[in-house]
Design a protein around this motif. Structure first.
Motif, mmCIF file in Angstrom:
data_model
loop_
_atom_site.group_PDB
_atom_site.id
_atom_site.type_symbol
_atom_site.label_atom_id
_atom_site.label_comp_id
_atom_site.label_asym_id
_atom_site.label_seq_id
_atom_site.Cartn_x
_atom_site.Cartn_y
_atom_site.Cartn_z
ATOM 1 N N UNK A 80 -5.403 -4.285 0.190
ATOM 2 C CA UNK A 80 -6.383 -5.279 -0.264
ATOM 3 C C UNK A 80 -6.151 -5.754 -1.705
ATOM 4 N N UNK A 81 -4.975 -5.491 -2.254
ATOM 5 C CA UNK A 81 -4.602 -6.025 -3.573
ATOM 6 C C UNK A 81 -3.531 -7.086 -3.364
ATOM 7 N N UNK A 82 -3.397 -8.009 -4.297
ATOM 8 C CA UNK A 82 -2.374 -9.052 -4.139
ATOM 9 C C UNK A 82 -1.590 -9.311 -5.427
ATOM 10 N N UNK A 83 -1.444 -8.296 -6.267
ATOM 11 C CA UNK A 83 -0.637 -8.465 -7.478
ATOM 12 C C UNK A 83 0.842 -8.392 -7.122
ATOM 13 N N UNK A 84 1.668 -8.991 -7.986
ATOM 14 C CA UNK A 84 3.093 -9.038 -7.715
ATOM 15 C C UNK A 84 3.899 -9.077 -9.005
ATOM 16 N N UNK A 85 5.206 -8.791 -8.877
ATOM 17 C CA UNK A 85 6.167 -8.958 -9.963
ATOM 18 C C UNK A 85 7.367 -9.692 -9.393
ATOM 19 N N UNK A 86 7.765 -10.743 -10.071
ATOM 20 C CA UNK A 86 8.944 -11.489 -9.655
ATOM 21 C C UNK A 86 10.157 -10.876 -10.351
ATOM 22 N N UNK A 149 -3.747 -10.787 0.848
ATOM 23 C CA UNK A 149 -3.639 -9.391 0.432
ATOM 24 C C UNK A 149 -3.299 -8.521 1.631
ATOM 25 N N UNK A 150 -2.769 -7.338 1.377
ATOM 26 C CA UNK A 150 -2.415 -6.430 2.461
ATOM 27 C C UNK A 150 -3.635 -6.036 3.268
ATOM 28 N N UNK A 151 -3.485 -6.068 4.585
ATOM 29 C CA UNK A 151 -4.550 -5.617 5.493
ATOM 30 C C UNK A 151 -3.901 -4.886 6.648
ATOM 31 N N UNK A 152 -4.614 -3.926 7.218
ATOM 32 C CA UNK A 152 -4.105 -3.246 8.397
ATOM 33 C C UNK A 152 -3.965 -4.253 9.524
#
Length: 166
Positions: A80-86, A149-152
């Motif tokens: 349930x988070x959606x942070x990222x690094x390019x 965001x990630x979800x099951x």
């Protein structure tokens, strides 16, 4: 045995209410669920040494539909988070739809279904057997408010079936 149709006349498609995901695949830390294992359809690990949200992230390649633009990216492994690094390349603009590839074999991830926004919802697996019950999914439209965001995957399927079952 349950009913074939629900009260709205939609076909009942059974999905387990609770999926017992092995603890080795998802770990609970500070009240959050963190993915410990992640695999592409061919069984390559997607776990990165790069940390996002203080946890080892999930490594992908994002491309545009033609493959002309490419970004090497690590996203948060916290559910349930959606942070990222390019890591390499440029970010995509909000509302762009991307293809999501394994960084090792460049295989496109499996598509679970199309999101309400019309973009594919991609799936990666928490085991090498491609068990969608042990999967995680997210929308491929940059900035989708519904599913970026990630979800099951079983939660996404349950929601999809309740809205779209015939």
């Amino acid at each position: 045995m349950g009913k074939m149709f629900n009260s709205k006349g939609k076909l009942n498609i059974p999905i387990e209410e609770t999926i017992g995901i092995p603890k080795s695949k998802i770990q609970k830390k500070s009240g959050q669920l963190v993915v410990n294992e992640a695999y592409c359809p061919k069984g390559h690990s997607l776990i990165s040494e790069v940390k996002v949200d203080n946890e080892r992230g999930l490594h992908f390649i994002y491309t545009d539909k033609t493959g002309g633009k490419e970004t090497d990216i690590v996203i948060s492994s916290v559910v349930r988070k959606c942070r990222k690094k390019i890591l390499k390349g440029e970010g995509f603009e909000k509302n762009e739809i991307v293809k999501i590839l394994c960084p090792t074999c460049r295989t496109e991830l499996d598509v679970l279904f199309n999101c309400e926004c019309g973009a594919p919802v991609y799936l990666f697996y928490l085991d090498k057997q491609r068990n969608f019950h042990y999967g995680q999914s997210f929308c491929s439209r940059i900035g989708c408010v519904k599913a970026s965001q990630l979800r099951f995957s079983h939660d996404m399927l349950r929601e999809f079936i309740s809205k779209h079952a015939f």
